[in-house]
Design a protein around this motif. Structure first.
Motif, PDB file in Angstrom:
ATOM      1  N   PRO A   1      18.020 -88.181  24.242  1.00 28.95           N
ATOM      2  CA  PRO A   1      18.086 -87.546  22.913  1.00 28.95           C
ATOM      3  C   PRO A   1      18.485 -88.511  21.798  1.00 28.95           C
ATOM      4  CG  PRO A   1      19.180 -86.169  24.546  1.00 28.95           C
ATOM      5  CD  PRO A   1      18.825 -87.460  25.230  1.00 28.95           C
ATOM      6  N   GLU A   2      19.431 -89.424  22.059  1.00 29.11           N
ATOM      7  CA  GLU A   2      19.850 -90.351  20.999  1.00 29.11           C
ATOM      8  C   GLU A   2      18.741 -91.342  20.651  1.00 29.11           C
ATOM      9  OE1 GLU A   2      21.217 -92.106  24.927  1.00 29.11           O
ATOM     10  OE2 GLU A   2      21.330 -90.129  24.023  1.00 29.11           O
ATOM     11  N   LYS A   3      17.916 -91.694  21.620  1.00 28.40           N
ATOM     12  CA  LYS A   3      16.778 -92.582  21.347  1.00 28.40           C
ATOM     13  C   LYS A   3      15.729 -91.843  20.517  1.00 28.40           C
ATOM     14  CE  LYS A   3      15.937 -95.746  24.914  1.00 28.40           C
ATOM     15  NZ  LYS A   3      15.342 -96.015  26.236  1.00 28.40           N
ATOM     16  N   ALA A   4      15.469 -90.598  20.893  1.00 31.70           N
ATOM     17  CA  ALA A   4      14.495 -89.793  20.145  1.00 31.70           C
ATOM     18  C   ALA A   4      14.966 -89.576  18.708  1.00 31.70           C
ATOM     19  CB  ALA A   4      14.256 -88.456  20.849  1.00 31.70           C
ATOM     20  N   ALA A   5      16.259 -89.341  18.529  1.00 30.81           N
ATOM     21  CA  ALA A   5      16.808 -89.133  17.181  1.00 30.81           C
ATOM     22  C   ALA A   5      16.702 -90.415  16.349  1.00 30.81           C
ATOM     23  CB  ALA A   5      18.262 -88.674  17.270  1.00 30.81           C
TER      24      ALA A   5
ATOM     25  N   SER B   1       1.190-107.786  17.095  1.00 28.60           N
ATOM     26  CA  SER B   1       2.386-107.018  16.766  1.00 28.60           C
ATOM     27  C   SER B   1       3.418-107.142  17.875  1.00 28.60           C
ATOM     28  CB  SER B   1       2.026-105.545  16.585  1.00 28.60           C
ATOM     29  OG  SER B   1       1.285-105.357  15.417  1.00 28.60           O
ATOM     30  N   ARG B   2       4.667-107.155  17.462  1.00 27.54           N
ATOM     31  CA  ARG B   2       5.763-107.172  18.428  1.00 27.54           C
ATOM     32  C   ARG B   2       6.168-105.738  18.726  1.00 27.54           C
ATOM     33  NH1 ARG B   2      11.912-107.603  17.643  1.00 27.54           N
ATOM     34  NH2 ARG B   2      12.529-107.828  19.801  1.00 27.54           N
ATOM     35  N   PRO B   3       6.101-105.330  19.989  1.00 26.65           N
ATOM     36  CA  PRO B   3       6.547-103.969  20.322  1.00 26.65           C
ATOM     37  C   PRO B   3       8.073-103.863  20.220  1.00 26.65           C
ATOM     38  CG  PRO B   3       5.310-104.965  22.151  1.00 26.65           C
ATOM     39  CD  PRO B   3       5.549-106.022  21.132  1.00 26.65           C
ATOM     40  N   ILE B   4       8.532-102.833  19.568  1.00 25.69           N
ATOM     41  CA  ILE B   4       9.969-102.542  19.531  1.00 25.69           C
ATOM     42  C   ILE B   4      10.196-101.407  20.523  1.00 25.69           C
ATOM     43  CG2 ILE B   4      11.875-101.652  18.150  1.00 25.69           C
ATOM     44  CD1 ILE B   4      10.684-103.051  15.754  1.00 25.69           C
ATOM     45  N   THR B   5      11.001-101.686  21.530  1.00 27.10           N
ATOM     46  CA  THR B   5      11.213-100.693  22.585  1.00 27.10           C
ATOM     47  C   THR B   5      12.681-100.356  22.799  1.00 27.10           C
ATOM     48  OG1 THR B   5      11.233-102.448  24.262  1.00 27.10           O
ATOM     49  CG2 THR B   5       9.112-101.380  23.833  1.00 27.10           C
ATOM     50  N   ASP B   6      13.593-101.037  22.082  1.00 26.78           N
ATOM     51  CA  ASP B   6      15.017-100.753  22.261  1.00 26.78           C
ATOM     52  C   ASP B   6      15.612-100.197  20.969  1.00 26.78           C
ATOM     53  OD1 ASP B   6      16.826-103.248  20.974  1.00 26.78           O
ATOM     54  OD2 ASP B   6      14.728-103.721  21.430  1.00 26.78           O
ATOM     55  N   VAL B   7      16.616 -99.356  21.130  1.00 24.13           N
ATOM     56  CA  VAL B   7      17.239 -98.678  19.994  1.00 24.13           C
ATOM     57  C   VAL B   7      17.931 -99.663  19.063  1.00 24.13           C
ATOM     58  CG1 VAL B   7      19.020 -97.004  19.324  1.00 24.13           C
ATOM     59  CG2 VAL B   7      17.485 -96.481  21.199  1.00 24.13           C
ATOM     60  N   GLY B   8      18.554-100.704  19.599  1.00 22.16           N
ATOM     61  CA  GLY B   8      19.250-101.668  18.752  1.00 22.16           C
ATOM     62  C   GLY B   8      18.325-102.330  17.744  1.00 22.16           C
ATOM     63  N   THR B   9      17.166-102.778  18.206  1.00 20.35           N
ATOM     64  CA  THR B   9      16.206-103.414  17.309  1.00 20.35           C
ATOM     65  C   THR B   9      15.633-102.399  16.333  1.00 20.35           C
ATOM     66  OG1 THR B   9      15.680-105.032  19.017  1.00 20.35           O
ATOM     67  CG2 THR B   9      14.106-104.822  17.212  1.00 20.35           C
TER      68      THR B   9
ATOM     69  N   ILE C   1       5.855 -99.533  17.024  1.00 18.78           N
ATOM     70  CA  ILE C   1       6.913 -98.659  17.525  1.00 18.78           C
ATOM     71  C   ILE C   1       6.219 -97.421  18.077  1.00 18.78           C
ATOM     72  CG2 ILE C   1       9.014 -97.398  16.937  1.00 18.78           C
ATOM     73  CD1 ILE C   1       9.182 -99.334  14.451  1.00 18.78           C
ATOM     74  N   ARG C   2       6.371 -97.190  19.361  1.00 15.51           N
ATOM     75  CA  ARG C   2       5.680 -96.084  20.025  1.00 15.51           C
ATOM     76  C   ARG C   2       6.669 -94.996  20.420  1.00 15.51           C
ATOM     77  NH1 ARG C   2       1.407 -97.758  18.037  1.00 15.51           N
ATOM     78  NH2 ARG C   2       0.375 -99.551  18.937  1.00 15.51           N
ATOM     79  N   ASP C   3       6.293 -93.776  20.188  1.00 14.02           N
ATOM     80  CA  ASP C   3       7.111 -92.617  20.538  1.00 14.02           C
ATOM     81  C   ASP C   3       7.503 -92.640  22.012  1.00 14.02           C
ATOM     82  OD1 ASP C   3       8.077 -89.770  20.018  1.00 14.02           O
ATOM     83  OD2 ASP C   3       6.581 -89.444  21.601  1.00 14.02           O
ATOM     84  N   ARG C   4       6.586 -93.028  22.884  1.00 14.65           N
ATOM     85  CA  ARG C   4       6.841 -92.980  24.330  1.00 14.65           C
ATOM     86  C   ARG C   4       8.026 -93.852  24.756  1.00 14.65           C
ATOM     87  NH1 ARG C   4       1.711 -95.983  24.276  1.00 14.65           N
ATOM     88  NH2 ARG C   4       2.232 -98.182  24.488  1.00 14.65           N
ATOM     89  N   ASP C   5       8.365 -94.857  23.971  1.00 15.66           N
ATOM     90  CA  ASP C   5       9.473 -95.738  24.326  1.00 15.66           C
ATOM     91  C   ASP C   5      10.834 -95.163  23.954  1.00 15.66           C
ATOM     92  OD1 ASP C   5       7.803 -97.798  25.350  1.00 15.66           O
ATOM     93  OD2 ASP C   5       7.343 -98.421  23.291  1.00 15.66           O
ATOM     94  N   PHE C   6      10.851 -94.028  23.266  1.00 13.06           N
ATOM     95  CA  PHE C   6      12.118 -93.458  22.802  1.00 13.06           C
ATOM     96  C   PHE C   6      12.290 -91.993  23.198  1.00 13.06           C
ATOM     97  CE2 PHE C   6      11.025 -97.033  20.140  1.00 13.06           C
ATOM     98  CZ  PHE C   6      12.208 -97.755  20.157  1.00 13.06           C
TER      99      PHE C   6
END
Length: 195
Positions: free
Chosen positions: A98-102, A6-14, A89-94
């Motif tokens: 606040p905007e990342k969590a949202a 799996s490819r980890p998604i860690t940025d908001v843009g992706t 997609i992991r919660d810890r990366d966002f």
């Protein structure tokens, strides 16, 4: 060439690129098909080929899909494939803004809504499936008492088991054993709750 794992998604843009309702449908359909053109996918999602092509390019810009080797002699066709065996997609990366969590919460809700729609479709179509498939289709709920590390260990064991069955099925299919094989969705949720 498709990357293993799996490819980890860690940025908001992706994350936002994938969390578009049509793009997620296209990504899921492409994962099922392994390789497809915009025309094939447009038929599946009932959208215009031009719109599907646009969204496939957006997924490719973020490295979620990539061009695949041509599967036919028609040089005008552009074939696509997922760039990895899936995404994680992991919660810890966002959590750090606040905007990342949202964005993570909105994406998670979309993914779950689409999974629910897929299951509802199966329920509506249940009479068209054989008794064998209906008996095999799982629908269960378990209410456990666990610690966070125990839940993590359970999830890891379930994922390893799922991967083993997926590899077994794909190997059998590659060897020509396609009799009775269907696409199967398996949704597993584990989360804490208070009463």
């Amino acid at each position: 060439m498709k990357a293993k794992g799996s490819r980890p998604i860690t940025d908001v843009g992706t994350l936002k690129a994938l969390a578009h309702p049509l793009r997620m449908k296209l990504y899921r359909a492409l994962c099922v098909a392994d390789k497809a053109t915009a025309s094939h996918l447009a038929d599946q999602v009932d959208e215009a080929v031009s719109l599907v092509s646009y969204h496939l390019r957006k997924l490719a810009e973020h490295g979620l899909i990539e061009q695949a080797a041509p599967q036919s002699a028609d040089g005008r066709e552009r074939w696509w494939q997922p760039s990895s065996e899936g995404v994680s997609i992991r919660d810890r990366d966002f959590r750090d803004a606040p905007e990342k969590a949202a964005a993570h919460l909105a994406a998670t809700r979309l993914f779950h809504d689409q999974r629910t729609d897929l299951y509802r479709r199966y329920l509506d179509e249940r009479p068209t499936w054989s008794a064998e498939w209906n008996a095999a289709a799982a629908d269960s709920e378990s209410l456990l008492r666990l610690t966070a590390p125990e839940l993590r260990a359970l999830q890891d064991e379930l994922l390893a088991l799922i991967r083993r069955y997926d590899q077994q099925g794909r190997s059998a299919e590659a060897a020509g054993d396609t009799e009775g094989r269907e696409h199967v969705a398996l949704h597993v949720y584990g989360f804490p709750f208070r009463v």
